[in-house]
Write an enzyme that holds these catalytic residues in place. Sequence first.
Site, PDB file in Angstrom:
ATOM      1  N   LYS A 169       0.930  -1.141   0.022  1.00  0.00           N
ATOM      2  CA  LYS A 169      -0.052  -0.032  -0.044  1.00  0.00           C
ATOM      3  C   LYS A 169       0.920   1.345  -0.138  1.00  0.00           C
ATOM      4  O   LYS A 169       1.418   1.421   1.019  1.00  0.00           O
ATOM      5  CB  LYS A 169      -1.073   0.080   1.271  1.00  0.00           C
ATOM      6  CG  LYS A 169      -1.968   1.111   0.943  1.00  0.00           C
ATOM      7  CD  LYS A 169      -2.404   1.556   2.259  1.00  0.00           C
ATOM      8  CE  LYS A 169      -1.895   2.705   2.833  1.00  0.00           C
ATOM      9  NZ  LYS A 169      -1.622   4.005   1.957  1.00  0.00           N
TER      10      LYS A 169
ATOM     11  N   GLU B 108       9.955   0.722  10.508  1.00  0.00           N
ATOM     12  CA  GLU B 108      11.008   1.829  10.613  1.00  0.00           C
ATOM     13  C   GLU B 108      10.422   3.094  10.700  1.00  0.00           C
ATOM     14  O   GLU B 108       9.434   3.590   9.879  1.00  0.00           O
ATOM     15  CB  GLU B 108      11.734   1.679   9.145  1.00  0.00           C
ATOM     16  CG  GLU B 108      13.047   2.334   9.015  1.00  0.00           C
ATOM     17  CD  GLU B 108      12.956   3.567   8.525  1.00  0.00           C
ATOM     18  OE1 GLU B 108      13.018   4.632   8.946  1.00  0.00           O
ATOM     19  OE2 GLU B 108      12.638   3.485   7.071  1.00  0.00           O
TER      20      GLU B 108
ATOM     21  N   CYS C 108      13.531  10.303   7.924  1.00  0.00           N
ATOM     22  CA  CYS C 108      13.165   9.840   9.015  1.00  0.00           C
ATOM     23  C   CYS C 108      14.554  10.012  10.015  1.00  0.00           C
ATOM     24  O   CYS C 108      14.688  10.049  11.206  1.00  0.00           O
ATOM     25  CB  CYS C 108      12.583   8.418   9.210  1.00  0.00           C
ATOM     26  SG  CYS C 108      13.627   7.461   8.075  1.00  0.00           S
TER      27      CYS C 108
ATOM     28  N   GLU D   7       9.860  15.195  16.390  1.00  0.00           N
ATOM     29  CA  GLU D   7      10.070  15.206  14.829  1.00  0.00           C
ATOM     30  C   GLU D   7       9.196  16.102  14.138  1.00  0.00           C
ATOM     31  O   GLU D   7       8.206  16.204  14.191  1.00  0.00           O
ATOM     32  CB  GLU D   7       9.871  13.793  14.286  1.00  0.00           C
ATOM     33  CG  GLU D   7      10.286  13.580  13.155  1.00  0.00           C
ATOM     34  CD  GLU D   7      10.172  12.098  12.406  1.00  0.00           C
ATOM     35  OE1 GLU D   7       9.213  11.491  12.561  1.00  0.00           O
ATOM     36  OE2 GLU D   7      11.137  11.593  11.770  1.00  0.00           O
TER      37      GLU D   7
HETATM   38  P1  ADP Z   1       2.729  10.679   7.804  1.00  0.00           P
HETATM   39  O1  ADP Z   1       1.975  11.229   9.152  1.00  0.00           O
HETATM   40  O2  ADP Z   1       4.017  11.384   7.497  1.00  0.00           O
HETATM   41  O3  ADP Z   1       1.874  10.682   6.604  1.00  0.00           O
HETATM   42  P2  ADP Z   1       2.133   8.147   8.237  1.00  0.00           P
HETATM   43  O4  ADP Z   1       2.894   7.518   9.077  1.00  0.00           O
HETATM   44  O5  ADP Z   1       1.009   8.654   8.619  1.00  0.00           O
HETATM   45  O6  ADP Z   1       3.070   9.089   7.984  1.00  0.00           O
HETATM   46  O7  ADP Z   1       1.948   7.174   6.918  1.00  0.00           O
HETATM   47  C1  ADP Z   1       2.846   6.258   6.347  1.00  0.00           C
HETATM   48  C2  ADP Z   1       2.048   5.292   5.645  1.00  0.00           C
HETATM   49  O8  ADP Z   1       1.166   4.616   6.781  1.00  0.00           O
HETATM   50  C3  ADP Z   1       0.987   5.738   4.642  1.00  0.00           C
HETATM   51  O9  ADP Z   1       1.173   4.672   3.546  1.00  0.00           O
HETATM   52  C4  ADP Z   1      -0.352   5.856   5.272  1.00  0.00           C
HETATM   53  O10 ADP Z   1      -1.408   5.513   4.469  1.00  0.00           O
HETATM   54  C5  ADP Z   1      -0.311   4.541   6.401  1.00  0.00           C
HETATM   55  N1  ADP Z   1      -1.229   4.929   7.440  1.00  0.00           N
HETATM   56  C6  ADP Z   1      -1.579   5.838   8.188  1.00  0.00           C
HETATM   57  N2  ADP Z   1      -2.261   5.541   9.286  1.00  0.00           N
HETATM   58  C7  ADP Z   1      -2.567   4.232   9.037  1.00  0.00           C
HETATM   59  C8  ADP Z   1      -3.161   3.217   9.925  1.00  0.00           C
HETATM   60  N3  ADP Z   1      -4.063   3.594  10.867  1.00  0.00           N
HETATM   61  N4  ADP Z   1      -2.936   2.072   9.663  1.00  0.00           N
HETATM   62  C9  ADP Z   1      -2.164   1.409   8.690  1.00  0.00           C
HETATM   63  N5  ADP Z   1      -1.548   2.249   7.756  1.00  0.00           N
HETATM   64  C10 ADP Z   1      -1.718   3.708   8.096  1.00  0.00           C
END
Ligand code: ADP
Length: 499
Positions: free
Chosen positions: A197, A272, A306, A403
Amino acid sequence: MATVASAPTIDPKVSAFVARKQKMLINGKWVDAASGKTFATYNPATGEVLAQVAEGDREDINRAVRAARAAFESGPWSKMPPAVRGKLIWKLADLIEKHLEEFAQLESLDNGKPLGIARIADVPLTVEHMRYYAGWATKIEGNTIPLILAPPNKFLAYTVREPVGVVGQIIPWNFPLLMAAWKLGPSLAAGCTSVLKPAEQTPLTALRLGELIQEAGFPDGVVNIVPGFGETAGAALAAHPDVDKVAFTGSTEVGRLIVQAAAGNLKKVSLELGGKSPNVIFADADIESAIPGAASAIFFNHGQCCCAGSRLYVEKPIFDKVVDGVSHSAEQIKVKPGFEPDSDMGPLVSQEQLNRVCGYLESGLKEGAKAVTGGKRHGDKGYFVKPTVLVNTNETMKVVREEIFGPVVTAIPFSDPSEIVGKANDTTYGLAAGVWSRDIKKAHTVAAKLRAGTVWINCYNVFDPAMPFGGYKESGWGREMGHEVLEHYTEVKSICSAL
Ligand code: ADP
């Protein structure tokens, strides 16, 4: 698509790609979302819609996991010798290289990063990453075990490493293509099947990669790519009872949600996550390399790394000189749309990130920090922020503790070298750190005491597929890259036979 048409150097294949509605790859077919829904991805340099993409949700994740399970259990993939898997991965690397310019342009448009950087960093690193893991496909071995309790020659005991199974891979938007490669390279080498995804902000290069995965000849269902939002598609993938492992790169906050979601079937998890990495410059450092090194440690990829060196600790006698030097470097950075030939720094990826970074800047300045340079948004169109150096900060401020994920460094002087390890380690994170000194003994002694997964000495942001990368503390579980990551994509089976 006005933005794309007006870009002077755009490759016609890229224009055509973004102009058509993007579907998802499930079981070797490009399909619409079960719901029929789509979402927009934006050009961060203008805020305009770049492309429309099928919006994956729980039902699409279910379909993709079913395809990945079938490909793992019974398809041609499950019978394929490792050498053939390795050749397919190598072929994919060749195809990515062949389409380097197209990938670089798509990445720049979707993520905002300078085209020149995508050309020399994101895409070539992706190619080499794939080649490194193509080599590993034939080198995943077990051991023979001399038993210590049984009489000799009565038993033969050995281990084999088998693919962990169906893997859910959830990746971020800062290096969209490279992060897909970090996940797919080792999982394919190990013989797993995947549901990937991409981040909702930047799904385009992963989808183009899907086309090349098909062209390379991977069997249907081995790699499935489902674009969609985190709270829906991502959460469904992390919780899915028929997924054996989830590999995630992203924020620490979402990493915690992944762990909770994975608890249902106790799937394996590797994470990570975020960082607030210290970059320590001692007075005996080669200042001519430490200054540009400290600048690129934070400003590379707009600070959207990161491992960004976001806490700069400088020994007092050289503090002013380093701050002046890093600030001067910041002022030389040309902040422009990534597609402009002389852009050094493009926009942040999204309105949300712009708000977040500007929010941190306001909070830091309000708490008494001073911006030697930058400190605010750049222009009023697109999501640009000025590269920023903050001084007069202290360890209680949010800008020092949290961060920011933007081009913002806090510079803090230190006078007592014996205290610097404590200051550097005073964070919940532990992803990376930098040490600058001409004194080899001091540099290695400090490196040994830093609680971080990577320590760069007299350099920063040096990445190599062979070098493991990952976090101590709240920066994650497990390691990406190197042979270490293969442990996350394999199970060890002990086999004991009476002779
Ligand atoms: P940022 O806050 O920098 O956008 P995220 O950690 O939210 O980074 O996003 C990294 C990835 O995790 C993206 O592919 C996002 O769609 C996914 N993501 C965000 N929330 C969830 C969740 N609750 N469960 C699984 N994947 C998630």
